[in-house]
Enzyme design. Structure first.
Site, mmCIF file in Angstrom:
data_model
loop_
_atom_site.group_PDB
_atom_site.id
_atom_site.type_symbol
_atom_site.label_atom_id
_atom_site.label_comp_id
_atom_site.label_asym_id
_atom_site.label_seq_id
_atom_site.Cartn_x
_atom_site.Cartn_y
_atom_site.Cartn_z
ATOM 1 N N GLU A 1 4.599 -10.963 -6.165
ATOM 2 C CA GLU A 1 3.518 -11.152 -7.137
ATOM 3 C C GLU A 1 3.829 -10.597 -8.515
ATOM 4 O O GLU A 1 3.137 -10.933 -9.483
ATOM 5 C CB GLU A 1 2.214 -10.529 -6.605
ATOM 6 C CG GLU A 1 2.202 -9.013 -6.513
ATOM 7 C CD GLU A 1 2.743 -8.449 -5.214
ATOM 8 O OE1 GLU A 1 2.365 -7.321 -4.859
ATOM 9 O OE2 GLU A 1 3.545 -9.141 -4.549
ATOM 10 N N ASP B 1 -16.543 -12.142 -22.366
ATOM 11 C CA ASP B 1 -17.178 -12.320 -21.060
ATOM 12 C C ASP B 1 -18.655 -12.700 -21.190
ATOM 13 O O ASP B 1 -19.118 -13.649 -20.547
ATOM 14 C CB ASP B 1 -17.047 -11.038 -20.230
ATOM 15 C CG ASP B 1 -15.603 -10.601 -20.075
ATOM 16 O OD1 ASP B 1 -14.716 -11.463 -20.183
ATOM 17 O OD2 ASP B 1 -15.365 -9.400 -19.875
ATOM 18 N N HIS C 1 7.943 -7.426 -3.626
ATOM 19 C CA HIS C 1 6.659 -7.848 -4.190
ATOM 20 C C HIS C 1 6.824 -9.165 -4.961
ATOM 21 O O HIS C 1 7.202 -9.163 -6.137
ATOM 22 C CB HIS C 1 6.104 -6.763 -5.111
ATOM 23 C CG HIS C 1 5.613 -5.559 -4.390
ATOM 24 N ND1 HIS C 1 4.322 -5.452 -3.924
ATOM 25 C CD2 HIS C 1 6.258 -4.429 -4.015
ATOM 26 C CE1 HIS C 1 4.174 -4.284 -3.299
ATOM 27 N NE2 HIS C 1 5.338 -3.644 -3.346
ATOM 28 N N CYS D 1 5.423 -5.999 1.636
ATOM 29 C CA CYS D 1 5.788 -4.587 1.622
ATOM 30 C C CYS D 1 5.109 -3.846 2.779
ATOM 31 O O CYS D 1 5.515 -3.999 3.923
ATOM 32 C CB CYS D 1 5.475 -3.977 0.265
ATOM 33 S SG CYS D 1 6.319 -2.406 -0.035
ATOM 34 N N TYR D 2 4.074 -3.051 2.537
ATOM 35 C CA TYR D 2 3.353 -2.403 3.627
ATOM 36 C C TYR D 2 2.860 -3.444 4.625
ATOM 37 O O TYR D 2 2.863 -3.201 5.830
ATOM 38 C CB TYR D 2 2.170 -1.605 3.072
ATOM 39 C CG TYR D 2 1.363 -0.868 4.132
ATOM 40 C CD1 TYR D 2 1.735 0.406 4.548
ATOM 41 C CD2 TYR D 2 0.248 -1.456 4.715
ATOM 42 C CE1 TYR D 2 1.004 1.078 5.523
ATOM 43 C CE2 TYR D 2 -0.487 -0.791 5.695
ATOM 44 C CZ TYR D 2 -0.103 0.477 6.094
ATOM 45 O OH TYR D 2 -0.834 1.135 7.065
ATOM 46 N N LYS E 1 -9.741 -12.220 -16.076
ATOM 47 C CA LYS E 1 -9.926 -12.394 -17.517
ATOM 48 C C LYS E 1 -9.292 -13.679 -18.039
ATOM 49 O O LYS E 1 -9.911 -14.400 -18.837
ATOM 50 C CB LYS E 1 -9.322 -11.189 -18.263
ATOM 51 C CG LYS E 1 -9.647 -11.148 -19.741
ATOM 52 C CD LYS E 1 -11.069 -10.671 -19.950
ATOM 53 C CE LYS E 1 -11.396 -10.488 -21.408
ATOM 54 N NZ LYS E 1 -12.708 -9.846 -21.601
ATOM 55 N N GLY F 1 0.830 -1.200 0.000
ATOM 56 C CA GLY F 1 0.000 0.000 0.000
ATOM 57 C C GLY F 1 0.861 1.245 0.000
ATOM 58 O O GLY F 1 2.054 1.184 0.319
#
Length: 534
Positions: A191, A247, A189, A103-104, A390, A76
């Site tokens: 991710e 979608d 991070h 992180c945060y 997606k 964040g």
């Protein structure tokens, strides 16, 4: 005249002990406002573990009700020592559930457990090399490798019982752990793509530390979702508003597999779609899928409503409201249907709700306008894709045996070409853009670049330029090309097309589309730019 009986699908087999709910065990990601929060859930799901995102401020009781196998505190933009910095109920550390702070999230774990966090002398942003300092299940099998840093604070004092398990050249506390309590933190991070060992770290957390099994698959999702839809709908009727995109197509096929002719699809032709889209939708749904389809010709009404409007958010709201009005009028004509269905994605749900409550949003989503929200509150909306990203929707489509070429079409905005016209939306401007867009897509496919590009769009600019055609001076429209490469749309780079491909696209547009004498190429990345211009 008697009504034709509805076609019903046979019930699925009852779940066995081996066929339990794929949501039974989950990673709960608490969002503190990081631009990467969605990537955390995506990466975990790519590893076939189920994860879902919730605002950081949900109560401890709500967290417990989610029955998490593990909890991740996201990054964040705030600093934990600032007044009003986002917090989490410290009770999460006493639930007996593994916790990972990113992180945060790492700094918050430190702060709430008696450690000390302060501003560092310099912000650390970019690549660093992670090295394990101490054996830990979080870093098991993780070799020294690149990680991505993005922080301006540092750990000055570790909480009691915590020890450093990983370092980088500039971060003496790049990762820490309280192994007994199964609480971990990483300053980087894992991710993001730039963290080469990131997936291994997340897998260790899910598998070794949280004891989860990789059972998040689309085939099992299909079984559960069809069963869920049948239980919700029973013998009632469902209306689905189609856009014709990936979608809504996957939504329609899934619903039709579940409830057959209880489903009716309504396609509102706004006059803002790509070239040939309406005819393609008609063929696909009626002939290929055998799904009941109603087409509403509303082009003139959309053009009238958008006359003179050039503000992007206003365009979106007008289109969203008018779509609902046209849809409602057709629904009334068709007779009572108890449920509305739509192809809302998880990203739509997340992006429409700020982690800090009501606040400014970048842009509104047409499937989250007030009329739809009222129906959701009443329990009359079916959104079978609302927990999928997606890429997962595409995998779901493959599980439903939908043609791959259809599933891997580029994303296209719900409001259509209206938000790719950066001036007034008129029939003439739409026709110009539609032709330019069709040429661009045709050349991408011919050159073999279509599947190398994540999204492509032609943009009608609100400027005119001087040109020369033959012996005559021209003063005509400018088309911008926006082509990007990306894995998920969260970050993107402009597509590095060969000059000869760009030249062919530009030459054809200028020569074949009346009223255009200049084509430009957008070489912005996201961030700081967005993929769409509006």
């Amino acid at each position: 005249m008697k009504k034709k009986p509805l076609t019903r699908k046979p019930p699925l087999k009852k779940k066995t002990a081996k066929n339990h709910d794929v949501h039974e065990k989950k990673i709960v990601v608490l969002d503190f406002g990081s631009q990467y929060t969605q990537l955390i859930a995506r990466r975990i799901r790519e590893l076939r573990y189920y994860a879902e995102i919730h605002p950081h401020h949900i109560s401890l009781k709500e967290i417990q009700s989610l029955n998490p196998a593990g909890i991740i505190l996201s990054g964040g933009p705030a600093s934990v020592y600032e007044k009003g910095a986002p917090q989490v109920d410290a009770g999460v550390f006493g639930l007996g559930v593994p916790v990972l702070g990113i992180c945060y999230g790492l700094q918050l774990i430190c702060h709430l457990n008696g450690g000390r966090v302060a501003a560092s002398g310099a912000r650390e942003y970019g690549r660093a090399t992670l090295k394990a300092r101490k054996a830990s299940p979080l870093l098991k099998g993780v070799k020294p490798g690149q990680v991505w840093m993005s922080h301006g604070d540092k750990i000055l004092k570790l909480p009691k019982r915590f020890s450093v398990i990983g370092v980088t050249e500039n971060s003496p506390t790049a990762a820490f752990a309280d192994e007994k309590a199964r609480i971990y933190g990483v300053q980087f991070h894992p991710e993001v793509q730039h963290s080469t060992q990131g997936k291994a770290i997340l897998k260790n957390f899910c598998s070794t530390i949280c004891a989860m099994k990789p059972n998040w698959t689309m085939s099992r999702f299909v079984e559960e979702k069809i069963s869920e839809i049948r239980a919700q709908v029973k013998g009632e009727r469902v209306l689905l508003g189609l856009s014709g995109g990936v979608d809504s197509t996957v939504t329609a096929k899934l619903l039709h597999d579940a409830i057959g002719d209880q489903l009716t699809c309504v396609y509102v032709d706004t006059g803002l779609m790509r070239k040939g889209e309406t005819d393609a939708v008609r063929t696909r749904f009626k002939k290929e899928f055998g799904i009941k389809l109603e087409i509403v010709d509303a082009e003139s009404r959309f053009m009238a409503a958008l006359a003179g409007v050039d503000e992007p958010e206003q365009k979106r709201k007008i289109i969203g409201k008018l779509f609902l009005d046209e849809f409602a009028a057709k629904a009334k004509e068709l007779g009572h249907h108890e449920f509305l269905a739509q192809g809302t994605l998880y990203t739509d749900v997340i992006e429409s709700v700020s982690v800090k409550g009501p606040s400014q949003t970048i842009k509104s989503h047409h499937n989250r306008v007030q009329g739809v929200l009222d129906m959701i509150k009443a329990g009359r909306v079916i959104e079978p894709l609302s927990e999928l990203f997606k890429d997962e929707v595409r995998r779901l489509g493959l599980a439903l045996k939908i043609n791959r070429n259809l599933l891997y079409r580029h994303p296209f905005p719900g409001p259509g070409l209206a938000i790719r016209i950066l001036t007034a939306v008129t029939r003439e401007n739409v026709a110009t853009l539609r032709e330019a867009d069709a040429i661009m897509l045709d050349e991408l496919k011919t050159s073999g670049w279509y599947e190398k590009v994540w999204q492509a769009g032609a943009i009608f600019l609100p400027v005119r330029s001087v040109g020369v055609m033959g012996d005559n001076r021209t003063y005509e429209n400018v088309i911008a090309l926006r082509l990007v490469t990306s894995e998920d749309g969260m970050t993107a780079d402009f597509a590095h097309l060969p000059y000869e491909v760009l030249a062919k696209i530009a030459s054809r547009i200028i020569n074949e589309v009346r009223g255009v004498n200049r084509v430009v190429y957008d070489i912005s990345s996201k961030p700081p730019a967005t993929i769409e211009w509006e």
